[in-house]
Scaffold this active site. Structure first.
Site, PDB file in Angstrom:
ATOM      1  N   ASP D  17     -12.926  14.926  17.470  1.00 36.41           N
ATOM      2  CA  ASP D  17     -12.479  16.276  17.159  1.00 36.41           C
ATOM      3  C   ASP D  17     -13.198  17.292  18.048  1.00 36.41           C
ATOM      4  O   ASP D  17     -13.960  16.906  18.942  1.00 36.41           O
ATOM      5  CB  ASP D  17     -12.699  16.526  15.663  1.00 36.41           C
ATOM      6  CG  ASP D  17     -14.181  16.519  15.278  1.00 36.41           C
ATOM      7  OD1 ASP D  17     -15.059  16.726  16.137  1.00 36.41           O
ATOM      8  OD2 ASP D  17     -14.463  16.310  14.078  1.00 36.41           O
ATOM      9  N   TRP D  47       1.663  -8.563   6.181  1.00 38.21           N
ATOM     10  CA  TRP D  47       2.518  -8.113   5.068  1.00 38.21           C
ATOM     11  C   TRP D  47       4.005  -8.244   5.407  1.00 38.21           C
ATOM     12  O   TRP D  47       4.800  -8.571   4.541  1.00 38.21           O
ATOM     13  CB  TRP D  47       2.185  -6.677   4.665  1.00 38.21           C
ATOM     14  CG  TRP D  47       0.721  -6.399   4.503  1.00 38.21           C
ATOM     15  CD1 TRP D  47       0.042  -5.309   4.968  1.00 38.21           C
ATOM     16  CD2 TRP D  47      -0.261  -7.199   3.825  1.00 38.21           C
ATOM     17  NE1 TRP D  47      -1.291  -5.384   4.642  1.00 38.21           N
ATOM     18  CE2 TRP D  47      -1.508  -6.533   3.938  1.00 38.21           C
ATOM     19  CE3 TRP D  47      -0.230  -8.412   3.152  1.00 38.21           C
ATOM     20  CZ2 TRP D  47      -2.686  -7.030   3.408  1.00 38.21           C
ATOM     21  CZ3 TRP D  47      -1.412  -8.919   2.621  1.00 38.21           C
ATOM     22  CH2 TRP D  47      -2.603  -8.235   2.744  1.00 38.21           C
ATOM     23  N   THR D  59      -1.480  -3.955   0.206  1.00 39.26           N
ATOM     24  CA  THR D  59      -2.566  -3.772  -0.766  1.00 39.26           C
ATOM     25  C   THR D  59      -2.973  -2.301  -0.824  1.00 39.26           C
ATOM     26  O   THR D  59      -3.998  -1.915  -0.278  1.00 39.26           O
ATOM     27  CB  THR D  59      -3.795  -4.623  -0.370  1.00 39.26           C
ATOM     28  OG1 THR D  59      -4.154  -4.254   0.975  1.00 39.26           O
ATOM     29  CG2 THR D  59      -3.520  -6.097  -0.445  1.00 39.26           C
ATOM     30  N   PRO D  60      -2.160  -1.475  -1.482  1.00 39.38           N
ATOM     31  CA  PRO D  60      -2.488  -0.048  -1.550  1.00 39.38           C
ATOM     32  C   PRO D  60      -3.820   0.211  -2.261  1.00 39.38           C
ATOM     33  O   PRO D  60      -4.323  -0.653  -2.987  1.00 39.38           O
ATOM     34  CB  PRO D  60      -1.344   0.568  -2.349  1.00 39.38           C
ATOM     35  CG  PRO D  60      -0.308  -0.474  -2.495  1.00 39.38           C
ATOM     36  CD  PRO D  60      -0.921  -1.800  -2.179  1.00 39.38           C
ATOM     37  N   LYS D  90      -6.543  -7.907 -11.533  1.00 36.61           N
ATOM     38  CA  LYS D  90      -5.453  -7.273 -10.791  1.00 36.61           C
ATOM     39  C   LYS D  90      -5.933  -6.406  -9.635  1.00 36.61           C
ATOM     40  O   LYS D  90      -5.120  -5.751  -8.967  1.00 36.61           O
ATOM     41  CB  LYS D  90      -4.586  -6.428 -11.739  1.00 36.61           C
ATOM     42  CG  LYS D  90      -3.795  -7.283 -12.732  1.00 36.61           C
ATOM     43  CD  LYS D  90      -2.731  -6.492 -13.476  1.00 36.61           C
ATOM     44  CE  LYS D  90      -1.528  -6.134 -12.639  1.00 36.61           C
ATOM     45  NZ  LYS D  90      -0.372  -5.679 -13.476  1.00 36.61           N
TER      46      LYS D  90
END
Lengths: 139, 139, 139, 139
Positions: D17, D47, D59-60, D90
């Site tokens: 930046d 995926w 895999t969010p 889970k």
């Protein structure tokens, strides 16, 4: 020619590079945004809807050409003025003119196609003739 | 002509768009990476060093032109083959050819200048003649 | 507590990944935009001005924490609601709540410091006490 | 615990930046890359393959937490050291430690779920129990 559309962008700190100016691929990102905004402003549904109703996934690029005139930095607001300069049988050409007030920042063209997923191999994208109804909305 | 350089990129999930293919401004980002990698591979110091020693901030773009031939997706490795096609008095032109194995993915040119910060107004960037020593390293 | 600010973002195609939803680092980018927008909305000048007048380069992060609740996709507009939850001697903590209409999309905190360039080594960034005038504008 | 994986990244000009250092959301992008690289290094398919064979889209994230210790800039190579710290019914928790040589740059955790597209509404993503075969490959 075509209808036109103005897509406004406020430049952010993270859009700029160590020289303190916009990292140039962001101008291409904003032109891409301006392309979809152009279609949606004239009544075309977003690709994720068209994918389900008509199998149209988007409008990938065949060719781009851009000329950079002035730099820009964060905190500034720019406008991307978008038109369709050419409608061909299977391609169309956008012109995007990026301005900050009256200053020209950059301008360029994008040659694009409409694509559908191939029915037999959904990983394969196939170009299709320009959809007449979409063209009619934008002309 | 010039020396050449190969910049390898592994495409990542986040580089791809909802159509599952590379979001095209990333190809421009990788060509930009390839340009700096080209100079550094031939002995030129990074811009943040040259800024301190010689006031050279980088090589902004005047013009780009890119043709997209095939799409690419994440998990694939691509190679950006970079050369300098033209050395002019104040500009130079890169050619980048992006391949995946033998497949041509896209290719394009970048017309760039070397810039220094203006001594009186450090926000102003001024283009300078191509530095002969840098050209000599890369030819 | 502090004043608050709402930063609106329209999500774009290129902000989304192959799953069709926002690529999550973009939420962090938008929270970063919201932080600077918060300060500028309350009368603080952008970092590139403060760098020249006071040597303040920005507010880098020490720590972030974010919880993701719902996904979002392109064409949608989200709002980042930003406050300063804590002002400490040398740090401050932002809270950003990201909503789409009444739906909570994600929320998180950012612990930040103000930094100046070191006078002797301009590559070195040093944290400074929270500037009282900036705090006064935002409280 | 789990197997581990090292994901190497060379930092590029466009990753930095106007302060000349990595724009921090890029660290999150690199941790995300490191997560998929971790799974693929241990024999899990990308995926886009699992989506076709098992409906698994990715895999969010549910939650991230990152601490930033030192800054980094372009031309430097960093390593993201990735493990799975917890396997729950889970969810699973990654730890990513980002180093430049022996220097710790940043580190953090990601709590993730595996998701499938809902059979009835393909826009809906549903979390599923951790696939035992994938866990077995990575443990």
């Amino acid at each position: 020619m075509s209808k036109s559309h103005i897509h406004r962008v406020t430049i952010r700190f993270g859009d700029c590079d160590p020289a303190g100016i916009v990292f140039f691929p962001n101008f291409l990102k904003w032109m891409d945004e301006a392309s979809l905004a152009f279609f949606m402003a004239h009544g075309v549904e977003p690709w994720r809807v068209l994918e389900k109703t008509r199998g149209i996934v988007g409008t990938p690029l065949l060719e781009i050409q851009t000329t950079f005139v002035k730099s820009a930095t964060y905190g500034e607001t720019i406008e991307v003025h978008t038109t369709v300069e050419e409608w061909n049988a299977k391609t169309f050409k956008h012109r995007h003119v990026v301005k900050r007030g009256d200053d020209l920042i950059c301008e360029g063209t994008e040659l694009r196609v409409f694509v559908q997923r191939d029915a037999e191999n959904r990983d394969r994208l196939r170009s299709i003739p320009i959809p007449e109804d979409i063209k009619a909305l934008c002309q």
